[in-house]
Design a protein around this motif. Sequence first.
Motif, PDB file in Angstrom:
ATOM      1  N   LEU A   1      -0.022   2.698  -8.937  1.00 35.13           N
ATOM      2  CA  LEU A   1      -1.304   3.414  -8.837  1.00 35.13           C
ATOM      3  C   LEU A   1      -2.353   2.569  -8.112  1.00 35.13           C
ATOM      4  O   LEU A   1      -3.142   3.093  -7.317  1.00 35.13           O
ATOM      5  CB  LEU A   1      -1.790   3.819 -10.228  1.00 35.13           C
ATOM      6  CG  LEU A   1      -0.950   4.899 -10.935  1.00 35.13           C
ATOM      7  CD1 LEU A   1      -1.359   5.019 -12.399  1.00 35.13           C
ATOM      8  CD2 LEU A   1      -1.084   6.242 -10.224  1.00 35.13           C
ATOM      9  N   ALA A   2      -2.355   1.267  -8.355  1.00 34.85           N
ATOM     10  CA  ALA A   2      -3.291   0.388  -7.637  1.00 34.85           C
ATOM     11  C   ALA A   2      -2.979   0.406  -6.139  1.00 34.85           C
ATOM     12  O   ALA A   2      -3.887   0.365  -5.298  1.00 34.85           O
ATOM     13  CB  ALA A   2      -3.220  -1.032  -8.197  1.00 34.85           C
TER      14      ALA A   2
ATOM     15  N   LEU B   1       0.860  -1.180   0.000  1.00 30.94           N
ATOM     16  CA  LEU B   1       0.000   0.000   0.000  1.00 30.94           C
ATOM     17  C   LEU B   1       0.897   1.231   0.000  1.00 30.94           C
ATOM     18  O   LEU B   1       1.832   1.309   0.812  1.00 30.94           O
ATOM     19  CB  LEU B   1      -0.884   0.037   1.248  1.00 30.94           C
ATOM     20  CG  LEU B   1      -2.148  -0.831   1.287  1.00 30.94           C
ATOM     21  CD1 LEU B   1      -1.846  -2.306   1.092  1.00 30.94           C
ATOM     22  CD2 LEU B   1      -2.905  -0.602   2.584  1.00 30.94           C
ATOM     23  N   ALA B   2       0.607   2.175  -0.881  1.00 28.66           N
ATOM     24  CA  ALA B   2       1.384   3.414  -0.895  1.00 28.66           C
ATOM     25  C   ALA B   2       1.004   4.254   0.315  1.00 28.66           C
ATOM     26  O   ALA B   2      -0.174   4.491   0.574  1.00 28.66           O
ATOM     27  CB  ALA B   2       1.109   4.195  -2.178  1.00 28.66           C
TER      28      ALA B   2
ATOM     29  N   ASP C   1     -16.612   1.857  -0.754  1.00 29.73           N
ATOM     30  CA  ASP C   1     -17.265   2.866  -1.611  1.00 29.73           C
ATOM     31  C   ASP C   1     -16.270   3.645  -2.457  1.00 29.73           C
ATOM     32  O   ASP C   1     -16.656   4.560  -3.174  1.00 29.73           O
ATOM     33  CB  ASP C   1     -18.078   3.835  -0.743  1.00 29.73           C
ATOM     34  CG  ASP C   1     -17.213   4.616   0.240  1.00 29.73           C
ATOM     35  OD1 ASP C   1     -16.053   4.218   0.483  1.00 29.73           O
ATOM     36  OD2 ASP C   1     -17.702   5.634   0.774  1.00 29.73           O
ATOM     37  N   ARG C   2     -14.974   3.326  -2.376  1.00 23.73           N
ATOM     38  CA  ARG C   2     -13.980   4.177  -3.056  1.00 23.73           C
ATOM     39  C   ARG C   2     -12.791   3.368  -3.567  1.00 23.73           C
ATOM     40  O   ARG C   2     -12.725   2.161  -3.374  1.00 23.73           O
ATOM     41  CB  ARG C   2     -13.502   5.292  -2.115  1.00 23.73           C
ATOM     42  CG  ARG C   2     -12.742   4.782  -0.901  1.00 23.73           C
ATOM     43  CD  ARG C   2     -12.613   5.841   0.170  1.00 23.73           C
ATOM     44  NE  ARG C   2     -13.918   6.102   0.781  1.00 23.73           N
ATOM     45  CZ  ARG C   2     -14.168   7.070   1.640  1.00 23.73           C
ATOM     46  NH1 ARG C   2     -13.204   7.882   2.002  1.00 23.73           N
ATOM     47  NH2 ARG C   2     -15.368   7.224   2.154  1.00 23.73           N
ATOM     48  N   GLY C   3     -11.885   4.072  -4.241  1.00 21.78           N
ATOM     49  CA  GLY C   3     -10.668   3.409  -4.729  1.00 21.78           C
ATOM     50  C   GLY C   3     -10.803   2.859  -6.138  1.00 21.78           C
ATOM     51  O   GLY C   3      -9.852   2.324  -6.684  1.00 21.78           O
ATOM     52  N   ARG C   4     -12.001   2.979  -6.719  1.00 24.03           N
ATOM     53  CA  ARG C   4     -12.254   2.484  -8.072  1.00 24.03           C
ATOM     54  C   ARG C   4     -13.029   3.540  -8.854  1.00 24.03           C
ATOM     55  O   ARG C   4     -13.722   4.372  -8.274  1.00 24.03           O
ATOM     56  CB  ARG C   4     -13.113   1.205  -8.020  1.00 24.03           C
ATOM     57  CG  ARG C   4     -12.490   0.011  -7.316  1.00 24.03           C
ATOM     58  CD  ARG C   4     -11.519  -0.718  -8.231  1.00 24.03           C
ATOM     59  NE  ARG C   4     -12.069  -0.912  -9.571  1.00 24.03           N
ATOM     60  CZ  ARG C   4     -12.976  -1.845  -9.899  1.00 24.03           C
ATOM     61  NH1 ARG C   4     -13.410  -2.697  -8.992  1.00 24.03           N
ATOM     62  NH2 ARG C   4     -13.440  -1.926 -11.132  1.00 24.03           N
TER      63      ARG C   4
ATOM     64  N   ALA D   1      -8.130   0.592  -0.498  1.00 22.34           N
ATOM     65  CA  ALA D   1      -9.585   0.567  -0.274  1.00 22.34           C
ATOM     66  C   ALA D   1     -10.035  -0.842   0.097  1.00 22.34           C
ATOM     67  O   ALA D   1     -10.807  -1.035   1.042  1.00 22.34           O
ATOM     68  CB  ALA D   1     -10.312   1.065  -1.521  1.00 22.34           C
ATOM     69  N   ARG D   2      -9.529  -1.831  -0.651  1.00 22.90           N
ATOM     70  CA  ARG D   2      -9.935  -3.218  -0.368  1.00 22.90           C
ATOM     71  C   ARG D   2      -9.408  -3.675   0.988  1.00 22.90           C
ATOM     72  O   ARG D   2     -10.145  -4.242   1.798  1.00 22.90           O
ATOM     73  CB  ARG D   2      -9.403  -4.136  -1.483  1.00 22.90           C
ATOM     74  CG  ARG D   2      -9.623  -5.611  -1.225  1.00 22.90           C
ATOM     75  CD  ARG D   2      -9.320  -6.448  -2.464  1.00 22.90           C
ATOM     76  NE  ARG D   2      -8.010  -6.242  -3.039  1.00 22.90           N
ATOM     77  CZ  ARG D   2      -6.871  -6.750  -2.537  1.00 22.90           C
ATOM     78  NH1 ARG D   2      -6.892  -7.464  -1.427  1.00 22.90           N
ATOM     79  NH2 ARG D   2      -5.724  -6.526  -3.135  1.00 22.90           N
TER      80      ARG D   2
END
Length: 374
Positions: free
Chosen positions: A318-319, A284-285, A333-336, A326-327
């Motif tokens: 970026l992922a 995770l960044a 509700d976010r990250g996509r 988010a996952r």
Amino acid sequence: MTRTLIRDVRVFDGERTVPRADILIDGARITAPDGRPADTVVDGSGRTLLPGLIDAHTHVVDGSLAAALAHGVTTELDMFCVPGNLARQRRLAASRDDVADLRSAGMLATAPGGHPTQLLVDAGALGDAAGPIDAVTGPADAKRFTADRVAEGADYLKIVVDDGILHGGHFPTLAPATVAALVEAAHAQGLRAIAHAVTAREIAIALDAGVDGLAHVPADLPAGPELSALAARVAAARVFVVTTLVYFEAITAQAAAADHAKPSAATDAGHAARALHEAGVVLLAGTDANPYVPEHGIAMHRELLLLTGAGMSPDAALAAATSIPARVFGLTDRGRIAPGFRADLLLVDGDPTSDISTTKAIAGVWRGGVRLQP
Ligand SMILES: [Zn+2]
């Protein structure tokens, strides 16, 4: 409700890239274009739309969340915040559109006198962002401590396993049995447990205790078999790691500026991120942005650059800054970028999926469908 159409834009949706698409923001959400007119049309040609960035390791004070959003970081995951400051930052994040959203560990778990007590001794400039630490006295104190965090609204538990060696000193630190009791108490309350551990020995204690994640990459091992073995163990345990390469870069620069500094193993944590990535660890960044350095928001773009320098593809980096945090943190509700998701968006000039440095060429930021006014 306002409808904004972003037309003819390259889209990195959090996982993969679509060369050209139209994206409709309807109120606070992303929806599929339906042919009805939009109130506003944004030209996306030559540009790339990304999910708003999620910084998975920060420390928030007044001004942090505004700086983050201005740089396209729409959510910050705070890893230690004292109660008064936390309550104020939460109110801010809940009531304003021009600041990043916030999740927080609240008070962290550390031994009496343990890290980061030494940083808070002379912290007058921080106002109520510094304060007394609610230390954990032993395994029998773990349930009480965790219940207090739940009462203050913590989203996860942060546990410090740090004997001070990497900071050039010796601090009291939690005993392995206490770390294990805290992880057990966190899980019993439905909270993820994230360890601050910076050496291989400390990380082993955290893994033995069953943590879900690590807040930093290991910083005391050179590239080689010992690091590879540790990376394999982290991967096998399915423990995620927040990278914070920009933090190690910043503290190394500070140490080099000091008179009697000698370069430490933390000089370049990139090789540790590389070893973890090659072992298949979920990265995770995160920046460890705090009231001093690295800076909220802008540091995230540096982190992405350092991650590609450590062998991640731009898409993977970026992922690690969008869909993966988010996952991992259950922010469903976010990250996509997909119909139904929150319209937390970052529009940039150019193509960061081929040149990661273009994430800094910000052309627009939306938080919950509201465009940030420059
Ligand atoms: Zn931190």
